[in-house]
Motif scaffolding. Structure first.
Motif, short mmCIF file in Angstrom:
data_model
loop_
_atom_site.label_atom_id
_atom_site.label_comp_id
_atom_site.label_asym_id
_atom_site.label_seq_id
_atom_site.Cartn_x
_atom_site.Cartn_y
_atom_site.Cartn_z
N ILE A 192 3.98 10.33 3.00
CA ILE A 192 3.00 9.73 3.91
C ILE A 192 1.64 9.59 3.23
CG2 ILE A 192 1.82 9.90 6.13
CD1 ILE A 192 4.87 9.43 6.36
N ASP A 193 1.12 10.69 2.74
CA ASP A 193 -0.23 10.67 2.17
C ASP A 193 -0.32 9.80 0.92
OD1 ASP A 193 -0.84 12.37 4.25
OD2 ASP A 193 -0.77 14.19 3.02
N SER A 194 0.77 9.63 0.21
CA SER A 194 0.78 8.77 -0.98
C SER A 194 0.78 7.29 -0.62
CB SER A 194 2.02 9.07 -1.83
OG SER A 194 3.18 8.57 -1.17
N ARG A 195 0.98 6.99 0.68
CA ARG A 195 1.07 5.62 1.20
C ARG A 195 2.42 4.95 0.89
NH1 ARG A 195 -4.57 3.26 2.11
NH2 ARG A 195 -3.46 1.29 1.90
N MET A 196 3.36 5.69 0.34
CA MET A 196 4.68 5.13 0.06
C MET A 196 5.36 4.68 1.36
SD MET A 196 6.82 4.17 -2.18
CE MET A 196 6.06 4.88 -3.61
N HIS A 197 5.26 5.48 2.40
CA HIS A 197 5.85 5.13 3.70
C HIS A 197 5.29 3.79 4.19
CE1 HIS A 197 7.09 5.44 7.90
NE2 HIS A 197 5.84 5.22 8.22
N ARG A 198 4.00 3.63 4.09
CA ARG A 198 3.34 2.40 4.52
C ARG A 198 3.90 1.19 3.78
NH1 ARG A 198 -2.99 2.07 4.94
NH2 ARG A 198 -3.05 0.23 6.26
N LEU A 199 4.06 1.31 2.47
CA LEU A 199 4.60 0.21 1.67
C LEU A 199 6.03 -0.12 2.06
CD1 LEU A 199 3.20 1.21 -1.83
CD2 LEU A 199 2.39 -0.64 -0.35
N VAL A 200 6.84 0.91 2.27
CA VAL A 200 8.25 0.70 2.63
C VAL A 200 8.36 0.02 4.00
CG1 VAL A 200 10.40 1.90 3.22
CG2 VAL A 200 9.12 2.55 1.17
N VAL A 201 7.60 0.48 4.97
CA VAL A 201 7.67 -0.11 6.32
C VAL A 201 7.20 -1.56 6.30
CG1 VAL A 201 6.79 0.01 8.68
CG2 VAL A 201 7.55 2.10 7.52
N ARG A 202 6.09 -1.82 5.63
CA ARG A 202 5.60 -3.20 5.57
C ARG A 202 6.58 -4.11 4.86
NH1 ARG A 202 -0.92 -2.87 4.61
NH2 ARG A 202 -1.39 -2.08 6.69
N ASP A 203 7.22 -3.61 3.81
CA ASP A 203 8.24 -4.41 3.13
C ASP A 203 9.43 -4.67 4.04
OD1 ASP A 203 9.33 -5.71 0.67
OD2 ASP A 203 10.85 -4.13 0.92
N MET A 204 9.81 -3.68 4.83
CA MET A 204 10.92 -3.86 5.77
C MET A 204 10.57 -4.94 6.79
SD MET A 204 12.76 -1.10 8.31
CE MET A 204 12.87 0.08 7.00
N LEU A 205 9.35 -4.92 7.32
CA LEU A 205 8.93 -5.95 8.28
C LEU A 205 8.95 -7.33 7.62
CD1 LEU A 205 5.99 -4.18 10.13
CD2 LEU A 205 8.33 -4.49 10.94
N ARG A 206 8.52 -7.39 6.38
CA ARG A 206 8.54 -8.67 5.65
C ARG A 206 9.97 -9.18 5.49
NH1 ARG A 206 10.16 -10.33 1.19
NH2 ARG A 206 10.56 -8.24 0.39
N ARG A 207 10.91 -8.29 5.13
CA ARG A 207 12.31 -8.70 4.95
C ARG A 207 12.93 -9.15 6.27
NH1 ARG A 207 15.44 -4.49 3.45
NH2 ARG A 207 13.80 -2.95 3.64
N ILE A 208 12.59 -8.47 7.36
CA ILE A 208 13.09 -8.88 8.68
C ILE A 208 12.55 -10.26 9.04
CG2 ILE A 208 13.04 -8.36 11.15
CD1 ILE A 208 12.93 -5.33 10.26
#
Length: 126
Positions: free
Chosen positions: A102-118
């Protein structure tokens, strides 16, 4: 599962109606889009209300977590897709895991990429 602490939420307006966006969400998140019980490893179905809500939850040694997708009609041809994350990270190992994910912002990148793929899948179904 108990109410978990809020982590974040990310939204994207998709150029597709809710039915198309729902189908794309299932194609992106489920191994078999016709079976909501085929969510990715580490997740199980918590609640579904097609085409408005898909909630999943899970846990492992370092955390308990929930990811909810909400689909709201922006207008008849557009859908606002929102991913809402909740999680608890108990103990020292949980705090370390939270820092890595979370603090590394990895979660943020993964979720945003998932929304982009959807979004891409909703507009251009395979």
């Amino acid at each position: 599962m108990e109410r978990l602490p809020y982590i974040d939420e990310h939204s994207r307006v998709i150029n597709a109606d809710r039915a198309q966006t729902w189908a794309a969400l299932l194609r992106t998140t489920c191994k078999n889009p016709d079976d909501l019980n085929t969510l990715p490893r580490g997740f199980e179905l918590d609640e579904a209300d097609p085409p408005s809500l898909l909630a999943m939850k899970g846990q492992h040694w370092f955390s308990r977590y929930a990811l909810t997708f909400r689909l709201d009609e922006a207008d008849p041809a557009h859908t606002r897709l929102t991913a809402i994350s909740h999680a608890a990270f108990p103990g020292i190992h949980g705090r370390i895991y939270r820092a890595l994910v979370i603090d590394s912002r990895m979660h943020r990148l993964v979720v945003r990429d998932m929304l982009r793929r959807i979004a891409v899948m909703a507009v251009h179904p395979a």
